[in-house]
Scaffold this motif. Structure first.
Motif, mmCIF file in Angstrom:
data_model
loop_
_atom_site.group_PDB
_atom_site.id
_atom_site.type_symbol
_atom_site.label_atom_id
_atom_site.label_comp_id
_atom_site.label_asym_id
_atom_site.label_seq_id
_atom_site.Cartn_x
_atom_site.Cartn_y
_atom_site.Cartn_z
ATOM 1 N N PRO A 107 18.162 -6.783 -17.289
ATOM 2 C CA PRO A 107 17.446 -7.139 -16.057
ATOM 3 C C PRO A 107 17.872 -8.514 -15.544
ATOM 4 O O PRO A 107 18.054 -9.455 -16.309
ATOM 5 C CB PRO A 107 15.984 -7.157 -16.506
ATOM 6 N N THR A 108 18.040 -8.612 -14.237
ATOM 7 C CA THR A 108 18.350 -9.877 -13.574
ATOM 8 C C THR A 108 17.318 -10.085 -12.481
ATOM 9 O O THR A 108 17.065 -9.167 -11.689
ATOM 10 C CB THR A 108 19.758 -9.837 -12.954
ATOM 11 N N VAL A 109 16.711 -11.271 -12.443
ATOM 12 C CA VAL A 109 15.675 -11.551 -11.447
ATOM 13 C C VAL A 109 16.058 -12.794 -10.658
ATOM 14 O O VAL A 109 16.295 -13.870 -11.233
ATOM 15 C CB VAL A 109 14.296 -11.774 -12.103
ATOM 16 N N LEU A 110 16.124 -12.657 -9.341
ATOM 17 C CA LEU A 110 16.336 -13.781 -8.435
ATOM 18 C C LEU A 110 15.053 -13.977 -7.642
ATOM 19 O O LEU A 110 14.556 -13.039 -7.015
ATOM 20 C CB LEU A 110 17.498 -13.494 -7.483
ATOM 21 N N SER A 111 14.503 -15.197 -7.687
ATOM 22 C CA SER A 111 13.245 -15.445 -6.980
ATOM 23 C C SER A 111 13.293 -16.790 -6.264
ATOM 24 O O SER A 111 14.054 -17.691 -6.625
ATOM 25 C CB SER A 111 12.053 -15.404 -7.945
ATOM 26 N N ALA A 112 12.469 -16.883 -5.230
ATOM 27 C CA ALA A 112 12.238 -18.139 -4.519
ATOM 28 C C ALA A 112 10.807 -18.575 -4.828
ATOM 29 O O ALA A 112 9.877 -17.769 -4.704
ATOM 30 C CB ALA A 112 12.432 -17.958 -3.018
ATOM 31 N N ASN A 131 14.511 -7.860 -8.338
ATOM 32 C CA ASN A 131 15.094 -7.571 -9.653
ATOM 33 C C ASN A 131 16.120 -6.446 -9.533
ATOM 34 O O ASN A 131 15.929 -5.497 -8.777
ATOM 35 C CB ASN A 131 13.994 -7.149 -10.633
ATOM 36 N N TYR A 132 17.204 -6.585 -10.308
ATOM 37 C CA TYR A 132 18.136 -5.481 -10.489
ATOM 38 C C TYR A 132 18.250 -5.233 -11.985
ATOM 39 O O TYR A 132 18.628 -6.143 -12.741
ATOM 40 C CB TYR A 132 19.509 -5.796 -9.906
ATOM 41 N N ALA A 151 18.173 0.384 -11.349
ATOM 42 C CA ALA A 151 17.059 0.330 -10.393
ATOM 43 C C ALA A 151 16.865 -1.083 -9.838
ATOM 44 O O ALA A 151 17.180 -2.078 -10.505
ATOM 45 C CB ALA A 151 15.771 0.798 -11.064
ATOM 46 N N TRP A 152 16.335 -1.143 -8.613
ATOM 47 C CA TRP A 152 15.915 -2.381 -7.961
ATOM 48 C C TRP A 152 14.391 -2.427 -7.946
ATOM 49 O O TRP A 152 13.733 -1.382 -7.943
ATOM 50 C CB TRP A 152 16.432 -2.439 -6.522
ATOM 51 N N ALA A 153 13.844 -3.648 -7.905
ATOM 52 C CA ALA A 153 12.385 -3.772 -7.894
ATOM 53 C C ALA A 153 11.964 -5.096 -7.270
ATOM 54 O O ALA A 153 12.641 -6.122 -7.449
ATOM 55 C CB ALA A 153 11.831 -3.681 -9.316
ATOM 56 N N PRO A 154 10.821 -5.122 -6.553
ATOM 57 C CA PRO A 154 10.252 -6.396 -6.104
ATOM 58 C C PRO A 154 9.592 -7.112 -7.273
ATOM 59 O O PRO A 154 9.192 -6.489 -8.267
ATOM 60 C CB PRO A 154 9.226 -5.965 -5.055
ATOM 61 N N VAL A 155 9.465 -8.429 -7.138
ATOM 62 C CA VAL A 155 8.968 -9.274 -8.238
ATOM 63 C C VAL A 155 7.978 -10.297 -7.692
ATOM 64 O O VAL A 155 8.205 -10.895 -6.634
ATOM 65 C CB VAL A 155 10.134 -10.017 -8.925
ATOM 66 N N LEU A 156 6.883 -10.523 -8.429
ATOM 67 C CA LEU A 156 6.000 -11.662 -8.205
ATOM 68 C C LEU A 156 6.216 -12.660 -9.340
ATOM 69 O O LEU A 156 6.400 -12.259 -10.491
ATOM 70 C CB LEU A 156 4.533 -11.225 -8.157
ATOM 71 N N TYR A 178 7.840 -4.579 -10.323
ATOM 72 C CA TYR A 178 7.288 -3.281 -9.924
ATOM 73 C C TYR A 178 8.460 -2.290 -9.910
ATOM 74 O O TYR A 178 9.024 -1.974 -8.867
ATOM 75 C CB TYR A 178 6.579 -3.401 -8.577
ATOM 76 N N LEU A 179 8.793 -1.833 -11.116
ATOM 77 C CA LEU A 179 10.055 -1.135 -11.362
ATOM 78 C C LEU A 179 9.841 0.350 -11.645
ATOM 79 O O LEU A 179 9.017 0.718 -12.490
ATOM 80 C CB LEU A 179 10.748 -1.798 -12.568
#
Length: 211
Positions: A107-112, A131-132, A151-156, A178-179
């Motif tokens: 898993p890789t997560v990019l966030s602001a 997330n990818y 899969a792609w997913a939104p992240v909090l 949310y995967l």
């Protein structure tokens, strides 16, 4: 395993150390991350939905690497990657709790993130991102030809940092993904398919340094 990962993180930091720059926009963190799945699934056999059939995924611990960039006084960009763990997928609900297969994933997560008002030495922040999750390897168990999709997913994202001294800081982060993904395989001669909801919570403790 988390204690061992933190020990490795400390060693890795010492090896990667560079000269401190107070006004640097870049930082890196090495730490331990727990991946706790909130899994469920909609399972079908030969195209027919199995009433109450579901699936579960085992939790994991992983050594992770986190890179940060200060965009401005309020916003930061953060990217986390890690050594790929392996989760065990088992039957749940009305399905017997047998091992269906194993999945190694990255898993890789990019966030602001947005900086909240500082509380003493603690700098809290909140944010969101994407997330990818790439599936590196699927291993058969009671399902043969077992496979799962990328899969792609939104992240909090929420977290906080606190300085140890002029050079080092520690951090604590929670990332909720949310995967969902699709999985398939053969149960004997029958084709088994599933729409799997994973929704993992990533809890990270890390030590960091600006560079």
């Amino acid at each position: 395993m988390i204690k061992e990962a933190i020990s490795l993180a400390g060693l890795g930091m010492l090896m990667l150390s560079t000269a401190y720059a107070k006004d640097s926009r870049w930082s890196y963190r090495i730490g331990a991350t727990n991946v706790a799945f909130d899994a469920s699934a909609k399972v079908s056999i030969d195209g027919t939905r199995v009433p109450g059939g579901s699936a579960d995924a085992s939790d994991n611990n992983a050594l992770t690497f986190d890179f940060g960039y200060i965009i401005n006084d309020n916003w930061n960009a953060r990217l986390i990657v890690g050594i790929p763990p392996t989760t065990k997928v088992t039957g749940a609900g009305t399905l017997p709790p047998i091992l269906l297969g194993r999945v190694q994933y990255a898993p890789t997560v990019l966030s602001a993130t947005y900086n909240l008002p500082q509380m003493g030495l603690v700098r809290p922040y909140v944010g969101a991102g994407i997330n990818y999750t790439r599936i590196l390897k699927s291993k058969d168990a009671n399902l043969t030809s077992f496979d799962a999709d990328h899969a792609w997913a939104p992240v909090l994202h929420i977290g906080a940092e606190a300085d140890i001294n002029r050079d080092w800081f520690v951090s604590f982060d929670l990332r909720k993904l949310y995967l969902k993904t699709d999985a398939s395989g053969f149960l004997g001669p029958q084709v088994a398919t599933a729409r799997v909801t994973l929704n993992p919570l990533l809890t990270s403790i890390a030590i960091g340094r600006r560079f």
